[in-house]
Design a protein around this motif. Structure first.
Motif, PDB file in Angstrom:
ATOM      1  N   GLY A  14      31.009   1.339  16.264  1.00 55.73           N
ATOM      2  CA  GLY A  14      31.733   0.664  17.483  1.00 55.73           C
ATOM      3  C   GLY A  14      30.553   0.238  18.409  1.00 55.73           C
ATOM      4  O   GLY A  14      29.329   0.293  17.726  1.00 55.73           O
ATOM      5  N   PRO A  15      30.604  -0.457  19.548  1.00 55.18           N
ATOM      6  CA  PRO A  15      29.852  -0.831  20.451  1.00 55.18           C
ATOM      7  C   PRO A  15      28.627   0.487  20.872  1.00 55.18           C
ATOM      8  O   PRO A  15      29.313   1.370  20.959  1.00 55.18           O
ATOM      9  CB  PRO A  15      30.497  -1.489  21.785  1.00 55.18           C
ATOM     10  CG  PRO A  15      31.562  -1.546  21.242  1.00 55.18           C
ATOM     11  CD  PRO A  15      32.065  -0.669  20.088  1.00 55.18           C
ATOM     12  N   ARG A  16      27.442  -0.077  21.102  1.00 54.41           N
ATOM     13  CA  ARG A  16      26.289   0.829  21.712  1.00 54.41           C
ATOM     14  C   ARG A  16      26.023   0.362  22.889  1.00 54.41           C
ATOM     15  O   ARG A  16      25.303  -0.658  22.798  1.00 54.41           O
ATOM     16  CB  ARG A  16      25.331   1.189  20.543  1.00 54.41           C
ATOM     17  CG  ARG A  16      25.695   2.298  19.301  1.00 54.41           C
ATOM     18  CD  ARG A  16      24.562   2.292  18.418  1.00 54.41           C
ATOM     19  NE  ARG A  16      23.212   2.577  18.837  1.00 54.41           N
ATOM     20  CZ  ARG A  16      22.191   2.473  18.372  1.00 54.41           C
ATOM     21  NH1 ARG A  16      22.090   1.955  17.003  1.00 54.41           N
ATOM     22  NH2 ARG A  16      20.947   2.615  18.768  1.00 54.41           N
ATOM     23  N   VAL A  17      26.031   1.341  23.974  1.00 51.50           N
ATOM     24  CA  VAL A  17      25.444   0.940  25.185  1.00 51.50           C
ATOM     25  C   VAL A  17      23.957   1.728  25.114  1.00 51.50           C
ATOM     26  O   VAL A  17      23.618   2.743  24.990  1.00 51.50           O
ATOM     27  CB  VAL A  17      26.293   1.628  26.457  1.00 51.50           C
ATOM     28  CG1 VAL A  17      25.628   1.381  27.666  1.00 51.50           C
ATOM     29  CG2 VAL A  17      27.512   1.409  26.271  1.00 51.50           C
ATOM     30  N   TYR A  28      24.922  -3.386  22.358  1.00 48.27           N
ATOM     31  CA  TYR A  28      24.823  -3.616  20.885  1.00 48.27           C
ATOM     32  C   TYR A  28      26.236  -3.522  20.264  1.00 48.27           C
ATOM     33  O   TYR A  28      26.837  -2.116  20.151  1.00 48.27           O
ATOM     34  CB  TYR A  28      23.759  -2.984  20.250  1.00 48.27           C
ATOM     35  CG  TYR A  28      23.862  -3.416  18.730  1.00 48.27           C
ATOM     36  CD1 TYR A  28      23.230  -4.627  18.337  1.00 48.27           C
ATOM     37  CD2 TYR A  28      24.086  -2.347  17.759  1.00 48.27           C
ATOM     38  CE1 TYR A  28      23.070  -4.820  17.132  1.00 48.27           C
ATOM     39  CE2 TYR A  28      24.125  -2.949  16.370  1.00 48.27           C
ATOM     40  CZ  TYR A  28      23.294  -3.963  16.106  1.00 48.27           C
ATOM     41  OH  TYR A  28      23.754  -4.163  14.684  1.00 48.27           O
ATOM     42  N   THR A  29      26.838  -4.511  19.497  1.00 50.19           N
ATOM     43  CA  THR A  29      28.122  -4.535  18.891  1.00 50.19           C
ATOM     44  C   THR A  29      27.877  -4.923  17.297  1.00 50.19           C
ATOM     45  O   THR A  29      27.395  -6.009  17.111  1.00 50.19           O
ATOM     46  CB  THR A  29      28.933  -5.523  19.530  1.00 50.19           C
ATOM     47  OG1 THR A  29      29.301  -5.138  20.769  1.00 50.19           O
ATOM     48  CG2 THR A  29      30.296  -5.303  18.939  1.00 50.19           C
ATOM     49  N   PRO A  30      27.831  -3.965  16.670  1.00 59.51           N
ATOM     50  CA  PRO A  30      28.075  -4.535  15.179  1.00 59.51           C
ATOM     51  C   PRO A  30      28.984  -5.140  14.525  1.00 59.51           C
ATOM     52  O   PRO A  30      29.993  -5.065  15.097  1.00 59.51           O
ATOM     53  CB  PRO A  30      27.574  -2.879  14.474  1.00 59.51           C
ATOM     54  CG  PRO A  30      28.105  -1.984  15.339  1.00 59.51           C
ATOM     55  CD  PRO A  30      28.071  -2.767  16.708  1.00 59.51           C
ATOM     56  N   ALA A  31      28.856  -5.971  13.656  1.00 59.41           N
ATOM     57  CA  ALA A  31      29.791  -6.522  12.797  1.00 59.41           C
ATOM     58  C   ALA A  31      30.768  -7.331  13.607  1.00 59.41           C
ATOM     59  O   ALA A  31      32.094  -7.182  13.392  1.00 59.41           O
ATOM     60  CB  ALA A  31      30.565  -5.364  12.056  1.00 59.41           C
ATOM     61  N   LEU A  32      30.566  -7.949  14.534  1.00 59.41           N
ATOM     62  CA  LEU A  32      31.063  -8.894  15.193  1.00 59.41           C
ATOM     63  C   LEU A  32      31.747 -10.132  14.347  1.00 59.41           C
ATOM     64  O   LEU A  32      32.968 -10.318  14.802  1.00 59.41           O
ATOM     65  CB  LEU A  32      30.610  -9.746  16.651  1.00 59.41           C
ATOM     66  CG  LEU A  32      31.334 -10.891  17.493  1.00 59.41           C
ATOM     67  CD1 LEU A  32      32.322  -9.713  18.172  1.00 59.41           C
ATOM     68  CD2 LEU A  32      30.650 -11.512  18.236  1.00 59.41           C
ATOM     69  N   ILE A  33      31.141 -10.554  13.624  1.00 58.90           N
ATOM     70  CA  ILE A  33      31.646 -11.370  12.455  1.00 58.90           C
ATOM     71  C   ILE A  33      31.226 -10.698  11.248  1.00 58.90           C
ATOM     72  O   ILE A  33      30.346 -10.012  11.016  1.00 58.90           O
ATOM     73  CB  ILE A  33      30.950 -12.755  12.525  1.00 58.90           C
ATOM     74  CG1 ILE A  33      29.335 -12.743  12.255  1.00 58.90           C
ATOM     75  CG2 ILE A  33      31.490 -13.718  13.588  1.00 58.90           C
ATOM     76  CD1 ILE A  33      28.888 -13.945  12.394  1.00 58.90           C
ATOM     77  N   GLU A 157      21.547  -6.398  12.984  1.00 57.69           N
ATOM     78  CA  GLU A 157      22.112  -6.294  11.775  1.00 57.69           C
ATOM     79  C   GLU A 157      22.748  -7.846  11.648  1.00 57.69           C
ATOM     80  O   GLU A 157      23.156  -8.281  12.772  1.00 57.69           O
ATOM     81  CB  GLU A 157      23.149  -5.211  11.300  1.00 57.69           C
ATOM     82  CG  GLU A 157      22.492  -4.114  11.249  1.00 57.69           C
ATOM     83  CD  GLU A 157      23.615  -2.718  11.707  1.00 57.69           C
ATOM     84  OE1 GLU A 157      23.530  -2.058  10.910  1.00 57.69           O
ATOM     85  OE2 GLU A 157      24.148  -2.918  12.634  1.00 57.69           O
ATOM     86  N   PRO A 158      23.134  -8.208  10.540  1.00 54.36           N
ATOM     87  CA  PRO A 158      23.855  -9.666  10.359  1.00 54.36           C
ATOM     88  C   PRO A 158      25.111  -9.508  11.011  1.00 54.36           C
ATOM     89  O   PRO A 158      25.847  -8.553  10.809  1.00 54.36           O
ATOM     90  CB  PRO A 158      23.635 -10.021   8.799  1.00 54.36           C
ATOM     91  CG  PRO A 158      23.188  -8.570   8.183  1.00 54.36           C
ATOM     92  CD  PRO A 158      22.468  -8.095   9.230  1.00 54.36           C
ATOM     93  N   GLY A 159      25.635 -10.277  11.698  1.00 50.41           N
ATOM     94  CA  GLY A 159      27.035 -10.202  12.209  1.00 50.41           C
ATOM     95  C   GLY A 159      26.989  -9.625  13.575  1.00 50.41           C
ATOM     96  O   GLY A 159      28.169  -9.636  14.053  1.00 50.41           O
ATOM     97  N   SER A 160      25.812  -8.910  13.994  1.00 51.64           N
ATOM     98  CA  SER A 160      26.054  -8.252  15.302  1.00 51.64           C
ATOM     99  C   SER A 160      25.659  -9.014  16.715  1.00 51.64           C
ATOM    100  O   SER A 160      25.186 -10.253  16.389  1.00 51.64           O
ATOM    101  CB  SER A 160      25.034  -7.028  15.284  1.00 51.64           C
ATOM    102  OG  SER A 160      23.769  -7.805  15.425  1.00 51.64           O
ATOM    103  N   LEU A 161      26.083  -8.577  17.589  1.00 54.48           N
ATOM    104  CA  LEU A 161      25.856  -9.403  19.079  1.00 54.48           C
ATOM    105  C   LEU A 161      25.212  -8.319  19.768  1.00 54.48           C
ATOM    106  O   LEU A 161      25.752  -7.268  20.038  1.00 54.48           O
ATOM    107  CB  LEU A 161      27.246  -9.705  19.524  1.00 54.48           C
ATOM    108  CG  LEU A 161      27.147 -10.647  20.660  1.00 54.48           C
ATOM    109  CD1 LEU A 161      26.595 -12.025  20.338  1.00 54.48           C
ATOM    110  CD2 LEU A 161      28.448 -10.819  21.328  1.00 54.48           C
TER     111      LEU A 161
END
Ligand SMILES: O=C(O)CCC(=O)C(=O)O
Ligand SMILES: [Fe+2]
Length: 201
Positions: A14-17, A28-33, A157-161
């Protein structure tokens, strides 16, 4: 059933503050895509964008900026289709009316960006900056400007935001240092709400 507080774990996805403030801080949000989309977008951007390398004066020398760059207004008729799609995903996720994207292409571990905060004059408050990553993972260091200048490493990471608030730019620097590790190429898409009057670089 007893209510339980969700504890962060090693396998958290999940998202990390990373920092908090009244504008949403740094998240940080992993795997948005998904991974396949991130890889497809990486290849299309690598091959389809008119990448520029530029030089700038540093002390008494002219130095090459150690990465390739490009930038677009999102309203530009020349905007590559991948960037329109990426902008739609990032706008939908954040609810922010981004109007510009800056691209950075780090070809290998020798490409980097020095610690900095994004210039406040190219941002419209209170909107954040959003960094979408594709290609290989690179480590960013986010560092508080205030002593003891706590450093927070974050693997993009790839796909992260990574979303960084406007105010966070006053209190934290961020950079992607060079590395001797074997890393593949990475492209970051930096979405911003830029003032209309401010020329693109
Ligand atoms: O590559 C990144 O994720 C950081 C880029 C960056 O800091 C910038 O474009 O201002
Ligand atoms: Fe930046």
């Amino acid at each position: 059933m007893a209510a339980s507080v969700r504890q962060p774990s090693l396998f958290d996805t999940g998202p990390r503050v990373l920092a908090q403030d009244a504008q949403g801080g740094i998240v940080y949000t992993p795997a948005l895509i998904d991974g396949a989309t991130a890889q497809a977008w990486f290849e299309r951007l690598r091959d389809g964008v008119a990448w520029q390398s530029y030089s700038r004066p540093m002390y008494d020398r002219i130095v090459e900026v150690p990465r390739l760059v490009a930038s677009y207004r999102l309203s530009s008729p020349e905007l590559p289709e991948v960037l329109a799609r990426a902008a739609a995903v990032v706008r939908a996720h954040t609810g922010v009316p981004f109007n510009a994207v800056g691209l950075n292409h780090y070809r290998d571990g020798q490409d980097s960006v020095a610690p900095h905060n994004d210039k406040l004059r190219i941002l419209v408050p209170p909107h954040p900056i959003a960094l979408l990553s594709v290609g290989s993972t690179r480590r960013m260091i986010i560092r508080a400007k205030q002593p003891p200048r706590r450093a927070m490493p974050i693997d993009l990471e790839p796909g992260s935001l990574l979303v960084m608030s406007y105010d966070s730019q006053k209190h934290y620097d961020h950079g992607v240092p060079k590395t001797r590790e074997e890393v593949g190429p990475r492209i970051s898409l930096a979405f911003r709400v830029r003032p209309d009057a401010e020329p693109m670089p």
